[in-house]
Write a protein that holds these residues in place. Structure first.
Motif, short mmCIF file in Angstrom:
data_model
loop_
_atom_site.label_atom_id
_atom_site.label_comp_id
_atom_site.label_asym_id
_atom_site.label_seq_id
_atom_site.Cartn_x
_atom_site.Cartn_y
_atom_site.Cartn_z
N UNK A 136 95.99 73.86 113.24
CA UNK A 136 95.09 75.01 113.18
C UNK A 136 94.49 75.07 111.79
N UNK A 137 93.16 75.00 111.72
CA UNK A 137 92.43 75.04 110.45
C UNK A 137 91.75 76.40 110.33
N UNK A 138 91.95 77.07 109.19
CA UNK A 138 91.37 78.40 108.98
C UNK A 138 90.64 78.44 107.63
N UNK A 139 89.39 77.98 107.59
CA UNK A 139 88.67 77.89 106.31
C UNK A 139 88.08 79.20 105.81
N UNK A 140 88.27 80.29 106.55
CA UNK A 140 87.71 81.57 106.12
C UNK A 140 86.24 81.70 106.46
N UNK A 164 95.66 84.25 121.77
CA UNK A 164 95.70 83.54 123.06
C UNK A 164 95.14 82.14 122.92
N UNK A 165 94.13 81.98 122.07
CA UNK A 165 93.57 80.65 121.87
C UNK A 165 94.57 79.74 121.14
N UNK A 166 95.30 80.29 120.18
CA UNK A 166 96.34 79.50 119.50
C UNK A 166 97.39 79.04 120.52
N UNK A 186 94.31 67.49 119.73
CA UNK A 186 93.28 68.48 119.44
C UNK A 186 93.57 69.22 118.13
N UNK A 187 92.51 69.79 117.58
CA UNK A 187 92.61 70.61 116.37
C UNK A 187 91.82 71.88 116.62
N UNK A 188 92.42 73.03 116.35
CA UNK A 188 91.71 74.29 116.45
C UNK A 188 91.13 74.66 115.09
N UNK A 189 89.83 74.96 115.04
CA UNK A 189 89.18 75.37 113.80
C UNK A 189 88.67 76.80 114.00
N UNK A 190 89.29 77.75 113.28
CA UNK A 190 88.95 79.16 113.38
C UNK A 190 88.19 79.56 112.12
N UNK A 191 86.87 79.74 112.25
CA UNK A 191 86.05 80.11 111.10
C UNK A 191 85.77 81.61 111.14
N UNK A 192 86.04 82.28 110.03
CA UNK A 192 85.81 83.72 109.97
C UNK A 192 86.87 84.41 109.14
N UNK A 193 86.63 85.66 108.87
CA UNK A 193 87.53 86.43 108.02
C UNK A 193 88.80 86.83 108.77
N UNK A 227 99.95 83.05 111.58
CA UNK A 227 101.34 83.41 111.90
C UNK A 227 101.75 82.83 113.25
N UNK A 228 100.89 82.94 114.25
CA UNK A 228 101.20 82.41 115.58
C UNK A 228 101.32 80.90 115.55
N UNK A 229 100.46 80.24 114.78
CA UNK A 229 100.53 78.78 114.66
C UNK A 229 101.87 78.35 114.07
N UNK A 230 102.33 79.07 113.07
CA UNK A 230 103.63 78.74 112.48
C UNK A 230 104.77 78.98 113.46
N UNK A 231 104.71 80.09 114.17
CA UNK A 231 105.77 80.40 115.13
C UNK A 231 105.84 79.35 116.24
#
Length: 383
Positions: free
Chosen positions: A257-261, A215-217, A230-237, A246-250
């Motif tokens: 969307x940044x996902x550094x783990x 929902x945030x994506x 804006x840029x979404x940064x999702x930190x976590x596993x 997947x949602x960001x690509x769709x």
């Protein structure tokens, strides 16, 4: 005079209750409250942090399915530790404290800690449902039940937990570790290769369906469509190769969307966010991550789940859960502010945490609970 305390907990992986136990132990007077932690499962990553507090760490090495010999080992461990007080953490740790105290012939006061809300029992795993039902039957035998949120207390009492045992102690935030930093935004943008003027919407949590990160994506996609940079940064596993990506690509916003783990430097990164977003649909009790963002001077948009609305108060925005349009509208409210006004709101958020939800308050409230439980036991013994 000292009081030995035995803490029983499922394991020591990274989670809200486990983090609070480690931080709590780090602030205790070790001479007055010598502490032992009994992990039912093999200790996880937070085991080292527990040991660094000079607390003793033991483990039963249980598997997900308890065996009869595990009960015997639990009773022996508690009998051998001979604590003056037992403090359970989460459902399995709570039940272990209560049963182990009786089977180990210890009979010290038992305090439970609950860090979860239950929207619907059907949402829970079968084992969790069984533990919740068993806990309800045992709850009247505790000295107190410490809930980290008011909603968690209401939910569990609706399921049969003894309302006479209720004590609400919100999670405590370390406002020294999490604090504003003037150059954190610059460092964060440099770290992730983002342009200087782009607004960063941060989120720190592992992927889980209850957290509804998709929902945030979708909300971020809505902001981009309306012209917000804006840029979404999702930190976590679980984000880099999971539903968030997947949602960001769709939605065609993969580059936004940044996902550094998993990161070990959250306290350094958190002040670099312009806005913090919590999008949970259910299960949230009292979000540590939101409190840490607020202590870092970052205003938050949160869904009305658990006590998240109470946590932010008037220092942020509260929206209904499961509604990406409402979440987008809340983000737009903060994104549309002038930077100085957004920083002022972040300062207000930090003051709110320091005055109501700081780590010293959390520790002090629990020590008051300890003293009350021990005093009650002394009165009973003196009769």
């Amino acid at each position: 005079m000292h009081t030995s305390v035995l803490h029983t907990i499922t394991g020591l992986n990274v989670g809200g209750a486990e983090i609070m136990l480690a931080r709590f132990l780090g602030k205790l007077d070790r001479d007055r409250f010598p502490s032992t932690v009994l992990s039912l499962l093999s200790p996880g990553p937070l085991g080292a942090q527990v040991k660094s507090t000079n607390s003793r760490l033991m483990s039963l090495g249980m598997t997900e399915r308890p065996r009869p010999r595990d009960v015997v080992r639990l009773a022996r461990s508690i009998s051998g530790a001979a604590p003056d007080l037992l403090h359970g953490w989460m459902y399995h740790g709570n039940v272990a404290a209560s049963l182990g105290s009786v089977l180990g012939l210890n009979f010290a006061p038992v305090i439970w800690s609950i860090h979860h809300t239950v929207r619907d029992l059907a949402d829970e795993k079968p084992m969790s449902r069984r533990m919740i039902r068993l806990s309800a039957r045992l709850s009247s035998r505790t000295s107190a039940i410490s809930y980290c949120s008011r909603v968690a207390a209401d939910d569990h009492e609706r399921l049969g937990f003894d309302p006479r045992r209720r004590v609400v102690i919100p999670n405590g935030i370390d406002c020294d570790q999490f604090s504003p930093s003037a150059d954190a935004g610059t460092r964060l943008r440099r770290l992730f290769g983002l342009p200087p003027g782009r607004l960063i919407i941060g989120h720190v949590a592992r992927f889980h369906p209850m957290k509804d990160q998709v929902s945030l994506v979708r909300a971020i996609s809505r902001l981009l469509a309306l012209g917000h940079d804006v840029q979404g940064v999702f930190i976590g596993d679980g984000h880099a190769d999971g539903p968030v990506r997947l949602s960001a690509r769709e939605l065609g916003i993969d580059d936004r969307i940044t996902t550094p783990g998993i990161r070990g430097d959250i306290a350094d990164l958190m002040p670099g966010f312009d806005i913090y977003a919590l999008c949970s649909a259910w299960g949230e009790a009292f979000s540590l991550a939101v409190g840490e963002a607020m202590a870092s001077g970052v205003p938050a948009v949160v869904t009305e789940v658990g006590d998240c609305g109470w946590l932010v108060g008037d220092s942020g925005v509260v929206v209904p859960p499961g509604d990406s349009d409402a979440l987008a509208a809340g983000l737009i409210r903060l994104a549309s502010l002038e930077p100085a006004d957004r920083r002022a709101l972040g300062q207000q958020a930090r003051r709110r945490v320091m005055e109501n939800f700081s780590l010293p308050l959390y520790v002090g409230r629990h020590l008051e609970l300890y003293e009350a439980a021990l005093a009650r036991r002394r009165r009973i013994q003196d009769r």
